[in-house]
Design an enzyme around this catalytic site. Structure first.
Site, PDB file in Angstrom:
ATOM      1  N   HIS A   1       0.837  -1.200   0.000  1.00 54.03           N
ATOM      2  CA  HIS A   1       0.000   0.000   0.000  1.00 54.03           C
ATOM      3  C   HIS A   1       0.871   1.248   0.000  1.00 54.03           C
ATOM      4  CE1 HIS A   1      -2.918   2.960   1.996  1.00 54.03           C
ATOM      5  NE2 HIS A   1      -3.331   2.753   0.763  1.00 54.03           N
TER       6      HIS A   1
ATOM      7  N   GLU B   1     -16.092   1.717   1.197  1.00 50.48           N
ATOM      8  CA  GLU B   1     -15.649   2.456   2.388  1.00 50.48           C
ATOM      9  C   GLU B   1     -16.714   3.429   2.888  1.00 50.48           C
ATOM     10  OE1 GLU B   1     -12.097   4.667   1.478  1.00 50.48           O
ATOM     11  OE2 GLU B   1     -12.952   5.662  -0.245  1.00 50.48           O
TER      12      GLU B   1
END
Ligand code: NOJ
Ligand code: CA
Length: 726
Positions: free
Chosen positions: A426, A521
Site C-alpha cells: 500500500h 468504504e
C-alpha cells in the site's frame, strides 16, 4: 398572475423550442458527410456551418440521439482558435474488423469492428490543420481531435474544449456533480432540467472538493430518454490531457465539455503532433447493451506489455476494514508531536495499542486467507508517516520503505510465501505526487525485494502543490507515469482516488483496478444509497474495473466499533452478487475474518467465485433498478450468476440458456430470505441446492437493497443424487 404550466407540458414545449433553436442557429454549407456503423444501427452526419464550424449529429435506428452539435477547441492567447473558419481539405474513410484477447476480462475475445471517417480540416486564415476522426461502432460513436505536425501549430494551450452533446429531450440522468478532485459521490437520478435545482443537495459536504458549476456533471454520464433509449457519454484513452467533465446549458439541454484546469486555470498543454482522448457516445434501446459494450476498450491502443505472464487476477483480503470502520488505526502511535517533530524515534515512541498492521495481526489475515483459498492480502498502515499526514499539507510525509517497528517486513514476506499468499503493498501518497515520483524506483525495488507484485496507491486530500487537482493534465500524466514505471518492474497497480479509467487497461493491463468512485468504504462513513451498485456498472465500470471491496456481512458497524454508527445499506445476498455484477480481476473479501466465520455457508460463495472469465451474459439490466449477470469462469464449464436490486422489492426472472445444452449442473442459490431488507433485516438469506440445465428457468424475489448469487458447477450424476430440479 400567470399560472405555471404543468411540468409535462412545459417539458414538451422546452424540447420543441430547443429543436427549432438548433436549426436556426446552424446554417450548414451544402457539404455534409455521413458515416454508418457496420450494422447500420448508427449514422453520424458531419458538416460545416457557414462560418466553418464543424458540426456532428447522431442517429440510432433512425432516431436522433444527438442533435446538431458543435466541435472544436478554444486556445489561449490565440486570435483564431480551433472552432471556426475551417474548410474541408480532405476526408478519408476506412473500415476495421479484428478481434483481440484481453489479458484478463469479462470475455475471452473482444471484437473491434467499426467504420471510420477522418475529416481533414484546414483553417486558411491561420494556415493550420486539424483532423476530427470519427469511428462508428455498432454500440456507438467515438471521435477525437488530431493535430498533425505543422509549422503554424506546434505548442499551444487549450483554454477550453468546445465539444457539444446536444440532447434531444429532458432525459432522466444518473449523475454526480462535476468536481476536479473526487468522484466519491452517491448518484442522483433526475431529469436534466432538475440538475441545477438538485446540485447543491447532490454535493455531499464531506466529499466534495472543487465543484465548478451548478450544472456540471462528471462522465461517464448515463441517461435514459422518455421513449426508452439508453445513452452514455464518456471518454476513452485519456492520456496527456485533462479529464473531461460536462457542463449543461439547461435552457437548451446542450452539454459542453469542461476540461479540468491546472493551478493557473489552463486546461491543456499540447505539442503537435498529438491527439486528444476519444469522446464516446454509447446508445441502445436495450440497457444490457450498454453494460456489455467494449467500445471504450476498443478505442484504446493494444497492449504495450509483451510478456504479460506476471499479470494475474486475484482474490484478496486485507488489514483494511478494521481501520476504515475505526476499530484500529493506520498510525502506530498517538504521539503526534514528538514523532513528527523528530524528537522521538518511532522505535521509542509509545504504541497506541490499536495499530492494525502489526505482525501478529497480519499473520492472522495471512492464515485466514490461505486457509480459505485466497491469493493475496493487502496491508495498510505498515509504513511510518501516518501520524504526520493527517491534518497536514506537507509535501513529504511517506518514503514508502520504512516499516513501523511492529511490522516485520522480511518475516512477513517469508511467512506469506510459505502460505502461498501474495502480499499487496500500500502506497498512500498523501496527495503528494512529486514526492511519490521521487521515491518510486526505491519503493518498487523495495517491493520486489520482499516479493510484492501488486500495489494499491492512494491520493487522499488536496493535491500538493496547492492549486493542482486530481483530474488535470499534470495529474493524469502522473497516474500514467506510475502505471508505466510499475510495468517496467512487473508490478500491478490498483489506484485509489486517481482519475476514473477510460479503457487504458487494454494498453497497460497491469492496471488491474481503480477506485475512482464511491466504494464500500462509504458504507462505514455514513452509508451509501442501496441502488448505488445498480448504477456503477452503467457509469464508472465502462472505463475499467473497480476495486469496490465488497463482501461485508456485518452491516451494523457499531458491532465492530462502538463509535461507528454507520449501517451498510445492503443485504448479505446483495454483497455476494457484487462479485459477479462488479466485474474486476481484483476482488476483495473486505470484512473481518471473524464475520466470515459467523456465516460460513454464505462465505462459501466468496471462496468459490472466479475472478477471470471466458464469457459474460447480461440477463437483466435497468440503471438504478437492477442488474443480473451470468459469467463463465475462465477455462472451465462453471458459471456464476449475480443479481443486484435497487430500492424496491422485485422478482427477477431468468433462464439458463447460457449453459451447455444437454448437461446437468449443480446450482447453489444464495438469496434474500423472506422479510430481508437492507436496513431492517440485512442478514436474512437462504441457500438451496438444485439441479439446473440450459432449459431451466427461475423466478427469485429480491429484497430492497438485496439480490442473489448462484454458483453453477458441472456435476456428475452421483453428486446430483437426491437433488431436485429447479
Ligand atoms: C482512501 C482509500 O479509498 C482507502 O481504501 C484507503 O484505505 C484510505 N484512503 C487510506 O489510504
Ligand atoms: Ca477512496
Amino acid at each position: 398572475m400567470l399560472k405555471p404550466l404543468p411540468l409535462r407540458v412545459s417539458r414538451i414545449l422546452t424540447a420543441g423550442i430547443c429543436l427549432s433553436v438548433s436549426f436556426v442557429l446552424f446554417s450548414f454549407t451544402a457539404l455534409s458527410q455521413q458515416l454508418r456503423s457496420p450494422s447500420g444501427n448508427f449514422r453520424m452526419d458531419f458538416s460545416l456551418t457557414k462560418d466553418g464550424t464543424p458540426v456532428y449529429r447522431l442517429f440510432y435506428k433512425g432516431r436522433e440521439v444527438i442533435r446538431p452539435s458543435r466541435l472544436g477547441l478554444a486556445l489561449k492567447n490565440d486570435s483564431f482558435s480551433l472552432y471556426d473558419g475551417f474548410v474541408v481539405a480532405d476526408s478519408v474513410r476506412a473500415s476495421h474488423d479484428e478481434s483481440w484477447k484481453p489479458v484478463w476480462g469479462e470475455v475471452k475475445t473482444i471484437t473491434n469492428r467499426y467504420n471510420e471517417l477522418a475529416m481533414v480540416l484546414s483553417q486558411p486564415r491561420a494556415r493550420r490543420k486539424m483532423l476530427i476522426r470519427f469511428r462508428a461502432f455498432d454500440d456507438g460513436l467515438g471521435f477525437r481531435y488530431e493535430f498533425p505536425a505543422q509549422d503554424n501549430l506546434v505548442y499551444f494551450v487549450i483554454r477550453e474544449e468546445k465539444t457539444q452533446f446536444a440532447m434531444t429531450g429532458d432525459h432522466t440522468a444518473f449523475w454526480i456533480p462535476g468536481d476536479y478532485d473526487t468522484q466519491e459521490y452517491d448518484y442522483t437520478t433526475s431529469r436534466l432540467s432538475a440538475i441545477r435545482r438538485l446540485h447543491d443537495r447532490a454535493v455531499t459536504p464531506n466529499v466534495s472538493q472543487t465543484v465548478f458549476s451548478p450544472t456540471g456533471v462528471q462522465t461517464s454520464l448515463m441517461m435514459k430518454t422518455d421513449d426508452g433509449l439508453y445513452l452514455n457519454i464518456h471518454e476513452a484513452a485519456l492520456v496527456n490531457y485533462p479529464c473531461m467533465h460536462l457542463n449543461l446549458d439547461d435552457r437548451n439541454l446542450v452539454f459542453e465539455s469542461w476540461l479540468t484546469p491546472d493551478a493557473r486555470g489552463d486546461k491543456g498543454y499540447i505539442q503537435a503532433p498529438s491527439v486528444t482522448p476519444w469522446r464516446t457516445i454509447i446508445a441502445s434501446d436495450d440497457a444490457r447493451d450498454i453494460v456489455a459494450s467494449k467500445m471504450i476498450y476498443n478505442l484504446n491502443e493494444p497492449s504495450r506489455i509483451t510478456d504479460t505472464s506476471w499479470i494475474r487476477p486475484m482474490k484478496y483480503m486485507g488489514v483494511w476494514w478494521e481501520m476504515i470502520t475505526g476499530r484500529s488505526t493506520w498510525a502506530y502511535t498517538n504521539d503526534f508531536s514528538s514523532v513528527v517533530l523528530g524528537q522521538t524515534d518511532y522505535r521509542d515512541a509509545k504504541p497506541n495499542g490499536r495499530h492494525g498492521a502489526n505482525t501478529a495481526n497480519v499473520k492472522k489475515y495471512i492464515d485466514f486467507a490461505a486457509d480459505n483459498g485466497f491469493d493475496g492480502v493487502l496491508v495498510e498502515g505498515w509504513n511510518v508517516g501516518w501520524e504526520d499526514w493527517f491534518g497536514n499539507m506537507k509535501e513529504r510525509v511517506f518514503d514508502f520503505v520504512t516499516p513501523y517497528p511492529d511490522f516485520d517486513v522480511a518475516g512477513l514476506s517469508q511467512y506469506a510465501k510459505s502460505r502461498h499468499i501474495r502480499l499487496i503493498m500500500h502506497h498512500e501518497t498523501s496527495g503528494s505526487p512529486r514526492n511519490y515520483e521521487r521515491c518510486l524506483d526505491t519503493a518498487f525495488k523495495f517491493m520486489k525485494r520482499y516479493g510484492y507484485d501488486a500495489v494499491k496507491t492512494g491520493y487522499v486530500g488536496n493535491i500538493i502543490p496547492a492549486g493542482e487537482n486530481h483530474y488535470n493534465q499534470w495529474m493524469v500524466n502522473h497516474y500514467q507515469y506510475v502505471v508505466e514505471k510499475a510495468a517496467s518492474y512487473h508490478i500491478m497497480v490498483n489506484g485509489h482516488e486517481a482519475v476514473r479509467p477510460t479503457g487504458l487497461a487494454r494498453t497497460w493491463p497491469n492496471m488491474i483496478g481503480n477506485e475512482s468512485a464511491r466504494g464500500t468504504e462509504y458504507q462505514a462513513f455514513g452509508g451509501s444509497k442501496p441502488n448505488h451498485v445498480t448504477i456503477l456498472p452503467f457509469t464508472r465500470l465502462l472505463g475499467g474495473p473497480m476495486d469496490y471491496t465488497p463482501g461485508i456481512f456485518e452491516m451494523d458497524l457499531s458491532k465492530i466499533n462502538p463509535n461507528n454508527n454507520s449501517h451498510v445499506n445492503s443485504t448479505i445476498a446483495n454483497q455476494l452478487a457484487l462479485y459477479v455484477t462488479m466485474y474486476s480481476p481484483l476482488q476483495m473479501a473486505a470484512d473481518l475474518p471473524e464475520n466470515y466465520q459467523r456465516f460460513p455457508d454464505a462465505f462459501q460463495f466468496i471462496k468459490d467465485v472466479a475472478v477471470d472469465w471466458d464469457d459474460s451474459k447480461y440477463l437483466e439490466a435497468e440503471p438504478g433498478k437492477y442488474l443480473t449477470v451470468a459469467r463463465n469462469a475462465k477455462g472451465s464449464g462453471n458459471w456464476f450468476v449475480g443479481s443486484v436490486n435497487g430500492d424496491s422489492v422485485r422478482t427477477s426472472e431468468i433462464g439458463f440458456s447460457f449453459l451447455a445444452p444437454g448437461r446437468k449442473y449443480l446450482a447453489t442459490i444464495y438469496a434474500d430470505a423472506p422479510g430481508a431488507h437492507y436496513r431492517t433485516n440485512p442478514q436474512a438469506y437462504t441457500i438451496r441446492k438444485v439441479v439446473v440445465t440450459a432449459r431451466s428457468r427461475m423466478r427469485q424475489l429480491c429484497a430492497p437493497g438485496g439480490g442473489y448469487a448462484i454458483s453453477i458447477f458441472e456435476a456428475d450424476a452421483a453428486s446430483l443424487k437426491g437433488l431436485r430440479a429447479l
